[in-house]
Enzyme design. Structure first.
Site, PDB file in Angstrom:
ATOM      1  CE  LYS A 200       3.470 -24.213  10.775  1.00  0.00           C
ATOM      2  NZ  LYS A 200       3.978 -25.058  11.711  1.00  0.00           N
ATOM      3  NE  ARG A 291       2.097   3.005   8.989  1.00  0.00           N
ATOM      4  CZ  ARG A 291       3.147   2.556   8.784  1.00  0.00           C
ATOM      5  NH1 ARG A 291       3.914   2.930   7.627  1.00  0.00           N
ATOM      6  NH2 ARG A 291       3.489   1.178   9.261  1.00  0.00           N
TER       7      ARG A 291
END
Length: 444
Positions: A200, A291
């Site tokens: 959505k 990361r």
């Protein structure tokens, strides 16, 4: 502690990691492409090894050459920075196979959390709210049926996407098939995986991410949020912390969900759990970045925690020496990404200075900006006691900064921080083009 680390990256993040290593007494090895031979990180490192030609695929993405450089230099670990190989599970697995420590989560976690469909399912299982959507879809007929059930507008999203790739906004059914195919093809070309799902498309939302640090002994700490809503073509332009509309109740709930997500993923090292924050206070998990983030310095400013150094310590099996109760977030920090809009030589460079102000960059006088890599050439970061003071400090710094010889987005950033809507904190993920247009900017 490691005695030598290879930095598998370039530019400002390579400089950032090298400096952290130097402060920790760790020797560094810089890998570089032929185009980057005369750059700052190459000059700062203790050793330097060319790993290939100008194109990233021949150098900074060349796993075989980077591993060979690490083995030849006797580096015990590789720090991947961000981008390039930083979230590549195959590279992390190759490091593990060769006895080299990958400074980040292990290959299994990278693979699991890098798959957006897999990470969504995990979050649903543990009760972290996710944006309404589907599982992986392979058939356009099924996609049309699911889209009708979800309701337009929707997002077509690649499970392996990142950096804005493999994402399409679809307003109506007749546009779905083209978006479905193009998102899949783009993701397959960029990441080797063309699987897509539907989600959505929420409007009037903020993009808010939570920074976590997790050690190998089960300790997880959240260092607060960053608001990354100001984006252009899915690329972040300006980030700040704390989020201007965040309440303490929502913050505590979101932090708890971020820690819950990291624990469920068996996460170790620095990571970022990303959410969409709706005007009604509800928030939804969208993905986890496994990361170091580009915008990590603003979190360091308000938390006084050096995230890069802790990445290295955690990779050395050193436990966190602080708990959540020890974290006291203070003040306000803003980061403006400075991007090049042309290539060429920087023939004049003036970097602003002052208290709690710095410019993370690999720029030096007369350096060359080459066309082969990302356009970001630096990050201007300020910290002040209040948001208003931080905005004023950033405005002064942008006015003082001079980079001649190439075109940059400095003027755009200046118009942005001067915009009344930004100064009031009245923005969302869709408003940046409007804010820049109000300043007379021609978008590039």
């Amino acid at each position: 502690m490691f005695s030598k680390i290879l930095i598998a990256n370039r530019g400002e993040v390579a400089v950032r990691i090298i400096r952290a290593c130097k402060e920790m007494g760790i020797e560094t090895v810089a890998v570089y492409s032929e185009a980057d031979q005369n750059t700052l990180p190459v000059a700062l490192a203790d050793e330097r090894i060319c790993v290939g030609g100008n194109a990233a695929v021949d150098s900074y993405l060349n796993q075989k050459n980077i591993i060979s450089a690490a083995l030849a230099s006797n580096a015990e670990a590789i720090h991947p920075g961000y981008g390039f190989l930083s979230e590549n599970p195959e590279f992390a697995a190759l490091c593990e196979e060769k006895g080299i420590v990958f400074i980040g989560p292990d290959s299994k976690v990278l693979r699991a959390m890098g798959d957006k469909d897999n990470s969504r399912q995990l979050m649903k299982e543990i009760g972290v709210p996710v944006v309404p959507g589907t599982e992986i879809l392979h058939d356009i007929t099924e996609a049309k049926k699911c889209a009708a059930q979800i309701g337009y507008p929707i997002l077509v999203k690649a499970t392996a996407g990142g950096g804005g790739k493999g994402i399409r906004v679809v307003e109506k059914e007749e546009d779905l098939e083209n978006a479905f195919v193009s998102a899949s093809e783009e993701a397959k070309n960029a990441f080797g995986n063309g699987d897509v799902f539907l989600e959505k498309y929420l409007t009037s939302v903020r993009h808010v991410e939570m920074q976590v640090l997790a050690d190998a002994f089960g300790h997880i700490v959240c260092l607060g949020e960053r608001d990354c809503s100001l984006q252009l073509n899915k690329q972040k332009v300006l980030e700040e912390t704390p989020c201007p509309v965040m309440t303490e109740e929502i913050r505590q709930n979101m932090m708890a969900m971020a820690i819950k997500a990291a624990k469920a993923a068996n996460y170790v090292n620095a990571g970022t759990v990303e959410f969409l924050l709706a005007p009604d206070g509800n928030f939804y998990f969208i993905e986890m970045n496994t990361r170091l983030q580009v915008e990590h310095p603003i979190t360091e400013e308000i938390s006084d925690v050096d995230i890069v150094k802790w990445q290295i310590r955690i990779a050395c099996q050193i436990p966190l020496d602080f708990t959540q109760e020890d974290i006291h977030l203070h003040g306000h920090a803003i980061e403006c990404r400075i991007n090049a809009r042309s290539t060429g030589q920087v023939d004049f460079l003036h970097i602003p200075g002052g208290s709690r102000l710095h410019f993370d960059t690999a720029l030096v006088q007369d350096c060359l900006i080459v066309p082969f890599y990302d356009s970001m050439i630096g990050k201007l970061i300020v910290h002040a006691k209040t948001r208003e003071d931080a905005i004023r400090k950033m405005e002064v710094a942008l006015c003082e900064m001079v980079i001649h010889g190439i075109h940059t987005n400095i003027e755009d950033q200046l118009r942005l921080v001067r915009n009344p809507k930004f100064q009031k904190g009245e923005y969302d993920t869709l408003i940046l083009p409007e804010l820049l247009a109000e300043g007379g900017t021609e978008l590039e």
